[in-house]
Scaffold this active site. Structure first.
Site, mmCIF file in Angstrom:
data_model
loop_
_atom_site.group_PDB
_atom_site.id
_atom_site.type_symbol
_atom_site.label_atom_id
_atom_site.label_comp_id
_atom_site.label_asym_id
_atom_site.label_seq_id
_atom_site.Cartn_x
_atom_site.Cartn_y
_atom_site.Cartn_z
ATOM 1 C CB VAL A 168 26.263 3.083 -3.792
ATOM 2 C CG1 VAL A 168 27.156 4.355 -4.093
ATOM 3 C CG2 VAL A 168 25.116 2.391 -5.138
ATOM 4 C CG ASP A 169 27.268 5.562 1.206
ATOM 5 O OD1 ASP A 169 27.357 7.189 -0.110
ATOM 6 O OD2 ASP A 169 26.682 6.178 2.064
ATOM 7 C CG PHE A 170 29.407 0.737 3.089
ATOM 8 C CD1 PHE A 170 29.630 1.772 3.390
ATOM 9 C CD2 PHE A 170 28.299 -0.971 3.159
ATOM 10 C CE1 PHE A 170 28.647 2.008 5.017
ATOM 11 C CE2 PHE A 170 27.758 -0.862 4.046
ATOM 12 C CZ PHE A 170 27.424 0.680 5.379
#
Length: 405
Positions: A168-170
């Site tokens: 999700v971050d990436f």
């Protein structure tokens, strides 16, 4: 010139998602200036274990190569003045702070547009700048739970599981990078910038993709599949061979025909139980048992050689070390190196974004406030005495002591 060599980005970023998005832009030539908060010791990524030393870490190095750093206290009038001067000569203000913070600290277009009408202000937050959760903090693992990812991940009957990587971050970082480039294009075309409101929540929900469509339109209830199997295509999963696991992915009918021919069982392609995707889906466990017995008879290397020769999509289930040593990894120049005063040679993975014939060059991540002189004197044209005055007024907080490089 590199593709983004004429772009300057002021990055009020921290930890993973924001820096992951901007590092790809930096590798493409953008001048990314990290505005680091002296009250917190700069980007929290500087202090992430296990490989951490003073105000730096290998985590920070991974996300911040090719960038510059200056400490600025935006709550201090002198620090705010320097920031606004930088806005005047920049293209983008990028942040990954809580959704309500950009308005509070004045880094939206409504606050900065009078300084630079073409400025693009991109906010990447956990939940976005609107909605009931805009003022909540959030991280990748939390979003994987909220967005339904963990319920879909893992073996049937087992506990909910996160992805092995902070996807999700990436993904949120890449969505923000896309928004920045779209906003920048529009600003250069029209002469007017604006806001980009990107969130990890939006990203995670959007990545439910076709399973969301199936659910919303057809009432489909996603269920976990054993062995990381595809939700609808069979066979498309992991299989144990005589010595290790491999993945076989028959995403087209022709691949199944090739698979069973390569396995010495061509009659399976005309067996009514396995003649098409729908039939194989209804008899998935029967087919799995048949394939398990065949694959168990030889080691993975032999099967992979046979399947590749037959044109069947397949691959080993590598560990990280094996993935990084794969000949394709080296052939694609996916391992890059920088030199660091404490860690020595830092090897890390390259950006997959490739544009044009000029290969990227790589500079280690900046030490805290390392580029202040160049930014203040060369970029803004401030003389040494004036900079000392700003420092005495607290514009930069308590300045760090740099080690020799």
């Amino acid at each position: 010139m590199k593709p983004l060599e004429d772009v300057r980005i002021l990055a009020l970023e921290q930890y993973g998602a924001g820096p992951f998005g901007s590092v790809h832009l930096a590798d493409l030539g953008a001048e990314v200036i990290k505005i680091e908060d002296p009250r917190t010791g700069g980007d929290v990524g500087r202090y992430v274990p296990p490989f951490q030393h003073d105000q730096d870490s290998l985590f920070f190095e991974t996300f911040n190569r090719n960038k510059k750093s200056i400490q600025l206290d935006l709550a201090n009038p002198a620090g705010r003045r320097v920031f606004e001067d930088l806005v005047r000569v920049s293209d983008v203000v990028f942040s990954n702070l809580r959704g309500d913070v950009p308005n509070k600290i004045g880094i939206t277009y409504a606050t900065l547009g009078h300084l630079n009408p073409a400025i693009v202000c991109c906010s990447l937050s956990a939940f976005g700048m609107t909605g009931p959760r805009r003022d909540e903090p959030g991280y990748d693992y939390v979003l994987q739970g909220i967005a339904g990812w963990m319920d879909l991940t893992g073996e049937p009957g087992g506990p909910p599981s996160k992805s092995g990587l902070s996807l999700v971050d990436f993904s949120g970082g890449l969505v923000a990078a896309t928004a920045i480039l779209a906003g920048l294009h529009a600003a250069r075309r029209d002469g007017i910038g604006g806001d980009c409101d990107v969130s990890l929540f939006d990203t995670a929900i959007a990545m439910l993709s076709y399973q969301a469509t199936w659910h919303l339109t057809g009432g489909y209830e996603p269920q976990r599949k054993g062995r990381s199997a595809h939700p609808s295509l069979v066979p498309f999963q992991a299989f144990p061979t005589g010595d290790r696991w491999i993945v076989v992915a028959c995403a087209k009918e022709k691949f199944f025909a090739r698979l069973v021919a390569a396995l010495g069982r061509p009659e399976l392609s005309t067996d009514p139980r396995f003649a098409n995707f729908s039939a194989r889906g209804a008899h998935a466990f029967e087919l799995q048992d048949l394939l398990d017995e065949i694959f168990a008879s030889r080691p993975a290397t032999q099967w992979l050689g046979i399947l590749r020769a037959a044109g069947v999509p397949c691959g080993p289930v590598n560990n990280v070390s094996e993935a990084l040593q794969d000949p394709q990894t080296r052939a694609r120049n996916l391992i890059v190196s920088t030199e660091h005063p404490h860690f020595g040679r830092v090897d890390q993975v390259a950006s997959p974004v490739r544009v044009g014939p000029v290969p990227p060059t790589y500079r280690r991540a900046p030490q805290l406030h390392e580029d202040a002189d160049q930014i203040l004197e060369s970029l803004l044209g401030l003389d040494e005495a004036f900079v000392r005055g700003l420092a005495n007024q607290g514009a930069f907080g308590v300045l760090p002591v740099h080690k020799e490089t």
